[in-house]
Design a protein around this motif. Structure first.
Motif, PDB file in Angstrom:
ATOM      1  N   GLY A 144       0.805  -1.216   0.000  1.00 57.47           N
ATOM      2  CA  GLY A 144       0.000   0.000   0.000  1.00 57.47           C
ATOM      3  C   GLY A 144       0.836   1.263   0.000  1.00 57.47           C
ATOM      4  O   GLY A 144       1.935   1.310   0.556  1.00 57.47           O
ATOM      5  N   ASN A 145       0.332   2.291  -0.665  1.00 53.34           N
ATOM      6  CA  ASN A 145       0.961   3.618  -0.697  1.00 53.34           C
ATOM      7  C   ASN A 145       2.439   3.587  -1.092  1.00 53.34           C
ATOM      8  O   ASN A 145       3.272   4.248  -0.477  1.00 53.34           O
ATOM      9  CB  ASN A 145       0.792   4.324   0.655  1.00 53.34           C
ATOM     10  CG  ASN A 145      -0.635   4.740   0.886  1.00 53.34           C
ATOM     11  OD1 ASN A 145      -1.365   5.034  -0.051  1.00 53.34           O
ATOM     12  ND2 ASN A 145      -1.053   4.756   2.137  1.00 53.34           N
ATOM     13  N   GLY A 146       2.784   2.821  -2.105  1.00 58.98           N
ATOM     14  CA  GLY A 146       4.150   2.771  -2.591  1.00 58.98           C
ATOM     15  C   GLY A 146       5.119   2.050  -1.671  1.00 58.98           C
ATOM     16  O   GLY A 146       6.329   2.153  -1.829  1.00 58.98           O
ATOM     17  N   VAL A 156       9.009  -8.269  10.887  1.00 51.84           N
ATOM     18  CA  VAL A 156       8.734  -7.509   9.686  1.00 51.84           C
ATOM     19  C   VAL A 156      10.022  -6.901   9.126  1.00 51.84           C
ATOM     20  O   VAL A 156      10.917  -6.542   9.889  1.00 51.84           O
ATOM     21  CB  VAL A 156       7.692  -6.390   9.938  1.00 51.84           C
ATOM     22  CG1 VAL A 156       8.201  -5.383  10.962  1.00 51.84           C
ATOM     23  CG2 VAL A 156       7.282  -5.693   8.646  1.00 51.84           C
ATOM     24  N   VAL A 157      10.108  -6.860   7.807  1.00 51.37           N
ATOM     25  CA  VAL A 157      11.145  -6.111   7.116  1.00 51.37           C
ATOM     26  C   VAL A 157      10.478  -5.311   5.998  1.00 51.37           C
ATOM     27  O   VAL A 157       9.429  -5.706   5.475  1.00 51.37           O
ATOM     28  CB  VAL A 157      12.257  -7.022   6.517  1.00 51.37           C
ATOM     29  CG1 VAL A 157      13.072  -7.679   7.610  1.00 51.37           C
ATOM     30  CG2 VAL A 157      11.687  -8.040   5.550  1.00 51.37           C
ATOM     31  N   LEU A 158      11.077  -4.206   5.670  1.00 49.06           N
ATOM     32  CA  LEU A 158      10.587  -3.361   4.578  1.00 49.06           C
ATOM     33  C   LEU A 158      11.216  -3.858   3.290  1.00 49.06           C
ATOM     34  O   LEU A 158      12.441  -4.040   3.215  1.00 49.06           O
ATOM     35  CB  LEU A 158      10.947  -1.904   4.863  1.00 49.06           C
ATOM     36  CG  LEU A 158      10.335  -0.854   3.978  1.00 49.06           C
ATOM     37  CD1 LEU A 158       8.802  -0.914   4.022  1.00 49.06           C
ATOM     38  CD2 LEU A 158      10.804   0.525   4.431  1.00 49.06           C
ATOM     39  N   VAL A 159      10.400  -4.088   2.258  1.00 52.58           N
ATOM     40  CA  VAL A 159      10.889  -4.604   0.983  1.00 52.58           C
ATOM     41  C   VAL A 159      10.944  -3.488  -0.050  1.00 52.58           C
ATOM     42  O   VAL A 159      11.902  -3.391  -0.821  1.00 52.58           O
ATOM     43  CB  VAL A 159       9.981  -5.761   0.494  1.00 52.58           C
ATOM     44  CG1 VAL A 159      10.436  -6.277  -0.865  1.00 52.58           C
ATOM     45  CG2 VAL A 159       9.971  -6.891   1.503  1.00 52.58           C
ATOM     46  N   VAL A 160       9.936  -2.638  -0.098  1.00 51.57           N
ATOM     47  CA  VAL A 160       9.873  -1.520  -1.037  1.00 51.57           C
ATOM     48  C   VAL A 160       9.421  -0.288  -0.278  1.00 51.57           C
ATOM     49  O   VAL A 160       8.499  -0.358   0.531  1.00 51.57           O
ATOM     50  CB  VAL A 160       8.864  -1.810  -2.189  1.00 51.57           C
ATOM     51  CG1 VAL A 160       8.723  -0.595  -3.099  1.00 51.57           C
ATOM     52  CG2 VAL A 160       9.272  -3.026  -2.986  1.00 51.57           C
ATOM     53  N   ASP A 161      10.087   0.830  -0.552  1.00 51.93           N
ATOM     54  CA  ASP A 161       9.705   2.083   0.096  1.00 51.93           C
ATOM     55  C   ASP A 161       9.755   3.216  -0.902  1.00 51.93           C
ATOM     56  O   ASP A 161      10.674   3.394  -1.621  1.00 51.93           O
ATOM     57  CB  ASP A 161      10.628   2.372   1.281  1.00 51.93           C
ATOM     58  CG  ASP A 161      10.166   3.556   2.095  1.00 51.93           C
ATOM     59  OD1 ASP A 161       8.988   3.909   2.045  1.00 51.93           O
ATOM     60  OD2 ASP A 161      11.027   4.109   2.793  1.00 51.93           O
TER      61      ASP A 161
END
Length: 168
Positions: A145-147, A163-168
């Motif tokens: 969601g939201n990019g 959790v890990v961030l994959v795309v930001d």
């Protein structure tokens, strides 16, 4: 009304819920509830259902051989959307708020996944204490969601989701 008639009515009511209601609605979600058909319709807007990320996914997230369910749900008390997962019949609240009406879920297959620190986005993040890659032994949950895309995965050690961030 006789006891037999009362029992028959109760049985038929439960059966009707099971046949006509969603599986999430038939399950106890505690302080949460599944999206209604109308809320799901608003969520996908004018996009064809086949080309939008779903609001519910199922997989064996904890590796016990039984399917678990991740879903975007509504908090009964404040109406906020959150991401919850049913594991062993227990509700795990992954994100209690911040889920937008248009957000969706994806299934992360087992295997190696690059995080924002393992791909081109590393230029924009402090990756000093952040993993560049995670290895999934079980399927994971992609919150899209939201990019931004976050990957949630079960930790056997803590018996909760990391959790890990994959795309930001």
């Amino acid at each position: 009304m006789t006891l037999r008639t009362l029992c028959l009515h109760a049985f038929l009511s439960i059966a009707a819920l099971g046949m006509n209601g969603s599986a999430a609605l038939a399950q106890n979600l505690g302080n949460w509830r599944a999206l209604t058909a109308e809320e799901e319709k608003v969520r996908i807007a004018d996009i064809s259902p086949g080309s939008v990320d779903p609001s519910t996914i199922e997989a064996d997230f904890d590796g016990n051989g039984r399917k678990d369910k991740a879903l975007i749900a509504i908090n009964k008390f404040d109406g906020a959307r959150g991401l919850i997962v049913l594991v062993h019949g227990r509700v795990h609240v992954i994100s209690p708020d911040g889920v937008e009406a248009s957000d969706g879920l994806g299934l992360a297959e087992r295997g190696s996944w690059d995080t924002v620190c393992g791909n081109a986005f590393r230029e924009f993040h402090d990756c000093t204490d952040y993993p560049s890659r995670v290895m999934l032994k079980n399927p994971g949950i992609l919150w899209i969601g939201n990019g931004r895309t976050s990957l949630y995965f079960w930790s056997r050690k803590t018996k909760s989701f990391d959790v890990v961030l994959v795309v930001d």
